[in-house]
Each structure stands twice: as structure tokens, then as C-alpha cells.
Design a protein around this motif. Structure first.
Motif, PDB file in Angstrom:
ATOM      1  N   ALA A  98      51.970  37.267  50.875  1.00  0.00           N
ATOM      2  CA  ALA A  98      51.726  37.593  49.460  1.00  0.00           C
ATOM      3  C   ALA A  98      50.678  38.685  49.279  1.00  0.00           C
ATOM      4  N   ARG A  99      49.555  38.593  49.960  1.00  0.00           N
ATOM      5  CA  ARG A  99      48.427  39.531  49.792  1.00  0.00           C
ATOM      6  C   ARG A  99      48.220  39.876  48.311  1.00  0.00           C
ATOM      7  N   SER A 100      47.878  38.850  47.533  1.00  0.00           N
ATOM      8  CA  SER A 100      47.770  39.028  46.087  1.00  0.00           C
ATOM      9  C   SER A 100      46.564  38.275  45.540  1.00  0.00           C
ATOM     10  N   ALA A 101      46.272  38.519  44.259  1.00  0.00           N
ATOM     11  CA  ALA A 101      45.190  37.823  43.563  1.00  0.00           C
ATOM     12  C   ALA A 101      45.454  37.862  42.068  1.00  0.00           C
ATOM     13  N   HIS A 102      44.764  36.983  41.357  1.00  0.00           N
ATOM     14  CA  HIS A 102      44.782  36.977  39.893  1.00  0.00           C
ATOM     15  C   HIS A 102      43.536  37.692  39.396  1.00  0.00           C
ATOM     16  N   VAL A 103      43.668  38.369  38.257  1.00  0.00           N
ATOM     17  CA  VAL A 103      42.553  39.072  37.633  1.00  0.00           C
ATOM     18  C   VAL A 103      42.254  38.402  36.294  1.00  0.00           C
ATOM     19  N   GLY A 104      40.982  38.136  36.062  1.00  0.00           N
ATOM     20  CA  GLY A 104      40.542  37.624  34.773  1.00  0.00           C
ATOM     21  C   GLY A 104      39.275  38.355  34.372  1.00  0.00           C
ATOM     22  N   TYR A 105      39.053  38.515  33.067  1.00  0.00           N
ATOM     23  CA  TYR A 105      37.882  39.281  32.625  1.00  0.00           C
ATOM     24  C   TYR A 105      37.549  38.984  31.184  1.00  0.00           C
ATOM     25  N   TRP A 106      36.321  39.292  30.833  1.00  0.00           N
ATOM     26  CA  TRP A 106      35.879  39.302  29.435  1.00  0.00           C
ATOM     27  C   TRP A 106      34.736  40.293  29.301  1.00  0.00           C
ATOM     28  N   LEU A 107      34.497  40.720  28.074  1.00  0.00           N
ATOM     29  CA  LEU A 107      33.461  41.702  27.795  1.00  0.00           C
ATOM     30  C   LEU A 107      32.765  41.345  26.491  1.00  0.00           C
ATOM     31  N   ALA A 108      31.466  41.590  26.438  1.00  0.00           N
ATOM     32  CA  ALA A 108      30.693  41.344  25.219  1.00  0.00           C
ATOM     33  C   ALA A 108      31.310  42.099  24.045  1.00  0.00           C
ATOM     34  N   SER A 109      31.280  41.467  22.894  1.00  0.00           N
ATOM     35  CA  SER A 109      31.932  42.031  21.709  1.00  0.00           C
ATOM     36  C   SER A 109      31.391  43.401  21.324  1.00  0.00           C
ATOM     37  N   ASP A 110      30.101  43.658  21.551  1.00  0.00           N
ATOM     38  CA  ASP A 110      29.542  44.947  21.135  1.00  0.00           C
ATOM     39  C   ASP A 110      29.904  46.084  22.076  1.00  0.00           C
ATOM     40  N   LEU A 111      30.583  45.785  23.174  1.00  0.00           N
ATOM     41  CA  LEU A 111      30.975  46.843  24.113  1.00  0.00           C
ATOM     42  C   LEU A 111      32.476  47.113  24.125  1.00  0.00           C
ATOM     43  N   THR A 112      33.240  46.345  23.375  1.00  0.00           N
ATOM     44  CA  THR A 112      34.683  46.578  23.367  1.00  0.00           C
ATOM     45  C   THR A 112      34.988  47.934  22.725  1.00  0.00           C
ATOM     46  N   GLY A 113      36.054  48.548  23.175  1.00  0.00           N
ATOM     47  CA  GLY A 113      36.477  49.822  22.605  1.00  0.00           C
ATOM     48  C   GLY A 113      35.765  51.042  23.159  1.00  0.00           C
ATOM     49  N   LEU A 152      45.221  46.328  30.349  1.00  0.00           N
ATOM     50  CA  LEU A 152      46.126  46.209  31.492  1.00  0.00           C
ATOM     51  C   LEU A 152      47.098  47.390  31.560  1.00  0.00           C
ATOM     52  N   ALA A 153      47.649  47.791  30.432  1.00  0.00           N
ATOM     53  CA  ALA A 153      48.575  48.929  30.423  1.00  0.00           C
ATOM     54  C   ALA A 153      47.880  50.209  30.875  1.00  0.00           C
ATOM     55  N   ARG A 154      46.638  50.425  30.411  1.00  0.00           N
ATOM     56  CA  ARG A 154      45.898  51.633  30.799  1.00  0.00           C
ATOM     57  C   ARG A 154      45.543  51.647  32.284  1.00  0.00           C
ATOM     58  N   THR A 155      45.525  50.482  32.909  1.00  0.00           N
ATOM     59  CA  THR A 155      45.109  50.408  34.311  1.00  0.00           C
ATOM     60  C   THR A 155      46.283  50.183  35.266  1.00  0.00           C
ATOM     61  N   GLY A 156      47.491  50.469  34.800  1.00  0.00           N
ATOM     62  CA  GLY A 156      48.646  50.460  35.689  1.00  0.00           C
ATOM     63  C   GLY A 156      49.370  49.141  35.836  1.00  0.00           C
ATOM     64  N   PHE A 157      49.017  48.142  35.032  1.00  0.00           N
ATOM     65  CA  PHE A 157      49.742  46.878  35.063  1.00  0.00           C
ATOM     66  C   PHE A 157      50.996  47.015  34.212  1.00  0.00           C
ATOM     67  N   VAL A 158      52.049  46.320  34.605  1.00  0.00           N
ATOM     68  CA  VAL A 158      53.286  46.298  33.828  1.00  0.00           C
ATOM     69  C   VAL A 158      53.615  44.853  33.473  1.00  0.00           C
ATOM     70  N   ARG A 159      54.206  44.699  32.311  1.00  0.00           N
ATOM     71  CA  ARG A 159      54.612  43.369  31.840  1.00  0.00           C
ATOM     72  C   ARG A 159      55.769  42.878  32.707  1.00  0.00           C
ATOM     73  N   HIS A 176      51.684  32.770  27.429  1.00  0.00           N
ATOM     74  CA  HIS A 176      51.000  33.961  27.928  1.00  0.00           C
ATOM     75  C   HIS A 176      52.007  35.013  28.376  1.00  0.00           C
ATOM     76  N   VAL A 177      51.621  36.265  28.201  1.00  0.00           N
ATOM     77  CA  VAL A 177      52.375  37.382  28.748  1.00  0.00           C
ATOM     78  C   VAL A 177      51.818  37.630  30.149  1.00  0.00           C
ATOM     79  N   LEU A 178      52.706  37.773  31.132  1.00  0.00           N
ATOM     80  CA  LEU A 178      52.299  38.027  32.511  1.00  0.00           C
ATOM     81  C   LEU A 178      52.443  39.504  32.840  1.00  0.00           C
ATOM     82  N   PHE A 179      51.474  40.005  33.578  1.00  0.00           N
ATOM     83  CA  PHE A 179      51.449  41.406  34.016  1.00  0.00           C
ATOM     84  C   PHE A 179      51.201  41.451  35.513  1.00  0.00           C
ATOM     85  N   GLN A 180      51.641  42.522  36.133  1.00  0.00           N
ATOM     86  CA  GLN A 180      51.318  42.742  37.537  1.00  0.00           C
ATOM     87  C   GLN A 180      51.050  44.219  37.789  1.00  0.00           C
ATOM     88  N   ARG A 181      50.306  44.458  38.845  1.00  0.00           N
ATOM     89  CA  ARG A 181      50.106  45.821  39.345  1.00  0.00           C
ATOM     90  C   ARG A 181      50.329  45.759  40.844  1.00  0.00           C
TER      91      ARG A 181
END
Length: 188
Positions: A98-113, A152-159, A176-181
Motif C-alpha cells: 500500500a505505502r499510503s497514509a491518511h491526511v488530517g488537518y485544521w487551522l486557526a480561524s484567523d489564518l484561513t484564506g 485538497l484540490a489545490r494540492t493535487g488531490f482528486v475526489r 464524507h467525500v474521499l480524496f486521494q493524491r
């Protein structure tokens, strides 16, 4: 057990640095989750009250670092001015075929965008490909989390599909919508 490759800190936009979680990060992590509680709650599992206390994270960090040492996870934090402002995690790392992993993330609200999370996900994917030798990353978002889907779309992941009742988020099972890169398709 072989030592895991080093995680080189990466400078991101807005004065943010992506780095490996440190043993002493418990108080800063609790403060970050507490500061952005309202922003994060709709996107996360229900948390016990202790989750917003330093002791909870101080006790959990050694486990996360053991997972890293065993090659099963890469727990990262986003830091600005000595404050934790987000997380990026590679979890469920699989070797072998497989050589794979899951990605999860969050960012402080004042830094989004501001491109911070896009840069962090790119850096995490580069680490997964170049340092860990992984082939594929997977991520999942709630159906209505358009901001995360855009990262995810900007970083090369596809639905790749829809997972009904995939995770228990905000007190209920949610689709949930699943994405992969596919990292091996990335230019070197």
C-alpha cells in the motif's frame, strides 16, 4: 526498530512554521484548541471537557511521538510566534504493497484564506513522498466543508468517492467525500 527520518521544519505563509510535535507542546496545543473551539467543533468528533486542558495533551503527546517513532504517524503542528495555530497529521501509515497514509488537518480561524494550509498540505505530501517513500495519501472531508475540499484540490488531490456515515463528527455519523493524491505521479 529503526529511527524515523527527521522532519525538517518548513516555513509557510503568514509567518507560520510547520514542524514535528514536541514533548512540551501540551499547554500550547490545549490553548490552541480552546481558542478556536467554536471554529473547530463542527468539523471534529465530540471532545471530552478535559480535551481543552494542558494535561490531556501533555499525556497524549508521548503516545503520538511513539507512533511517529514506530513509523505509523507523523504528528505535525503549525506554529506562529510560539503559539500553535494548527495541526497536520499523517496517520495510518502503511508500508508493503500500500505505502499510503491518511491526511488530517485544521487551522486557526484567523489564518484561513491566506494559503497557509495549502502550503502545509503540500509540505506534508512532499515529506510523505520524498522522505517516507509513500505512494498515496487519502483525505476525507464533510460534504459541506468546501474550504477543506478547495485545499485538497489545490494540492493535487482528486475526489474518489463518497463514504456514507464515515466518521462520527459533531455528535453524529456523517457522510464524507474521499480524496486521494497519488504521490508517485508527482514530478520529482
Amino acid at each position: 526498530m529503526p529511527e524515523q527520518p527527521a522532519v525538517t521544519p518548513v516555513e509557510l505563509p503568514a509567518g507560520v512554521v510547520l514542524r514535528l510535535l514536541h514533548p512540551g507542546d501540551g499547554p500550547a496545543l490545549a490553548a490552541a484548541y480552546d481558542r478556536d473551539r467554536d471554529h473547530l467543533e463542527p468539523w471534529e468528533p465530540a471532545r471530552p471537557a478535559a480535551f481543552h486542558e494542558a494535561g490531556y495533551h501533555t499525556a497524549r503527546i508521548p503516545v503520538l511521538l511513539l507512533e511517529h517513532g514506530a513509523g505509523r504517524a507523523v504528528p505535525l503542528v503549525l506554529v506562529r510566534d510560539d503559539a500553535i495555530v494548527g495541526r497536520l497529521n499523517l496517520t495510518g501509515i502503511e508500508r508493503g504493497a500500500a505505502r499510503s497514509a491518511h491526511v488530517g488537518y485544521w487551522l486557526a480561524s484567523d489564518l484561513t484564506g491566506h494559503g497557509v494550509m495549502t502550503a502545509a498540505v503540500q509540505a506534508g505530501a512532499a515529506h510523505a513522498r520524498d522522505v517516507l517513500g509513500l505512494h498515496r495519501l487519502q483525505a476525507a472531508t464533510l460534504l459541506h466543508n468546501h474550504a477543506s475540499q478547495a485545499v485538497l484540490a489545490r494540492t493535487g488531490f482528486v475526489r474518489i468517492g463518497l463514504a456514507p456515515q464515515y466518521l462520527h463528527i459533531a455528535g453524529r455519523w456523517q457522510d464524507h467525500v474521499l480524496f486521494q493524491r497519488v504521490l508517485s505521479d508527482d514530478p520529482a
